[in-house]
Write a protein that holds these residues in place. Structure first.
Motif, mmCIF file in Angstrom:
data_model
loop_
_atom_site.group_PDB
_atom_site.id
_atom_site.type_symbol
_atom_site.label_atom_id
_atom_site.label_comp_id
_atom_site.label_asym_id
_atom_site.label_seq_id
_atom_site.Cartn_x
_atom_site.Cartn_y
_atom_site.Cartn_z
ATOM 1 N N ASP A 31 0.829 -1.212 0.000
ATOM 2 C CA ASP A 31 0.000 0.000 0.000
ATOM 3 C C ASP A 31 0.863 1.261 0.000
ATOM 4 O O ASP A 31 0.522 2.253 -0.643
ATOM 5 N N GLU A 32 1.965 1.226 0.724
ATOM 6 C CA GLU A 32 2.849 2.392 0.765
ATOM 7 C C GLU A 32 3.562 2.582 -0.573
ATOM 8 O O GLU A 32 3.727 3.713 -1.041
ATOM 9 N N ILE A 33 3.967 1.489 -1.209
ATOM 10 C CA ILE A 33 4.574 1.593 -2.537
ATOM 11 C C ILE A 33 3.548 2.158 -3.526
ATOM 12 O O ILE A 33 3.849 3.076 -4.297
ATOM 13 N N ASP A 35 0.984 3.987 -2.786
ATOM 14 C CA ASP A 35 0.717 5.376 -2.408
ATOM 15 C C ASP A 35 1.792 6.304 -2.978
ATOM 16 O O ASP A 35 1.482 7.358 -3.558
ATOM 17 N N ALA A 36 3.058 5.912 -2.831
ATOM 18 C CA ALA A 36 4.153 6.723 -3.377
ATOM 19 C C ALA A 36 4.024 6.829 -4.893
ATOM 20 O O ALA A 36 4.203 7.912 -5.481
ATOM 21 N N ASN A 37 3.700 5.729 -5.536
ATOM 22 C CA ASN A 37 3.530 5.700 -6.983
ATOM 23 C C ASN A 37 2.407 6.644 -7.406
ATOM 24 O O ASN A 37 2.532 7.397 -8.379
ATOM 25 N N GLY A 38 1.309 6.624 -6.666
ATOM 26 C CA GLY A 38 0.181 7.504 -6.956
ATOM 27 C C GLY A 38 0.525 8.968 -6.801
ATOM 28 O O GLY A 38 0.074 9.814 -7.590
ATOM 29 N N LYS A 39 1.333 9.289 -5.783
ATOM 30 C CA LYS A 39 1.748 10.685 -5.577
ATOM 31 C C LYS A 39 2.605 11.168 -6.758
ATOM 32 O O LYS A 39 2.477 12.302 -7.207
ATOM 33 N N ILE A 40 3.472 10.308 -7.263
ATOM 34 C CA ILE A 40 4.312 10.676 -8.413
ATOM 35 C C ILE A 40 3.451 10.824 -9.667
ATOM 36 O O ILE A 40 3.502 11.843 -10.356
#
Length: 132
Positions: A31-33, A35-40
């Motif tokens: 989920d954190e990976i 989430d980071a991908n979504g922010k980028i």
């Protein structure tokens, strides 16, 4: 009460010189990976960037299964339709992390991603690779 115990995110994202650097620490979930991908991918710099460095050197990926990597694969393939020229450098040294990253890269290549991928042993190697 579960929201009171929400874990702090285990990553930080820096954007500099058309490069995103995502650094993970401690126990990291898929989920954190994602989430980071979504922010980028949802951010203002996505269309103009050329490089991503994902640093898992200090991360514990033991909670992530190989099958979980399909989500970043599919999301990245979708994102590659708007920005085809991206280098993805993944910094990983621990066997579990390297195996997950290999599974991600192989699956991305199988479905026809135009992006370039490399697993690097250090952040310095990753920075050198994305500059070439």
């Amino acid at each position: 009460l579960s929201h009171l115990w929400k874990k702090e995110m285990s990553f930080q994202i820096i954007y500099k010189n058309r490069t995103f650097i995502v650094t993970f620490a401690s126990v990291t979930s898929i989920d954190e990976i994602n989430d980071a991908n979504g922010k980028i991918q949802g951010g203002e710099h996505f269309d103009n960037h050329n490089n991503q460095i994902w640093d898992f050197t200090n991360a514990d990926l033991s909670l992530i299964l190989e099958g979980d990597m399909i989500i970043p694969v599919v999301t990245d393939f979708g994102a590659s339709t708007t920005n085809e020229d991206i280098n993805i450098a993944i910094v990983a040294v621990e066997e579990q992390a390297i195996n997950l990253c290999k599974a991600y890269i192989i699956t991305c290549q199988k479905i026809g991603s135009p992006w370039a991928f490399k697993i690097c042993p250090t952040i310095q190697d990753a920075l050198k690779w994305v500059k070439t």
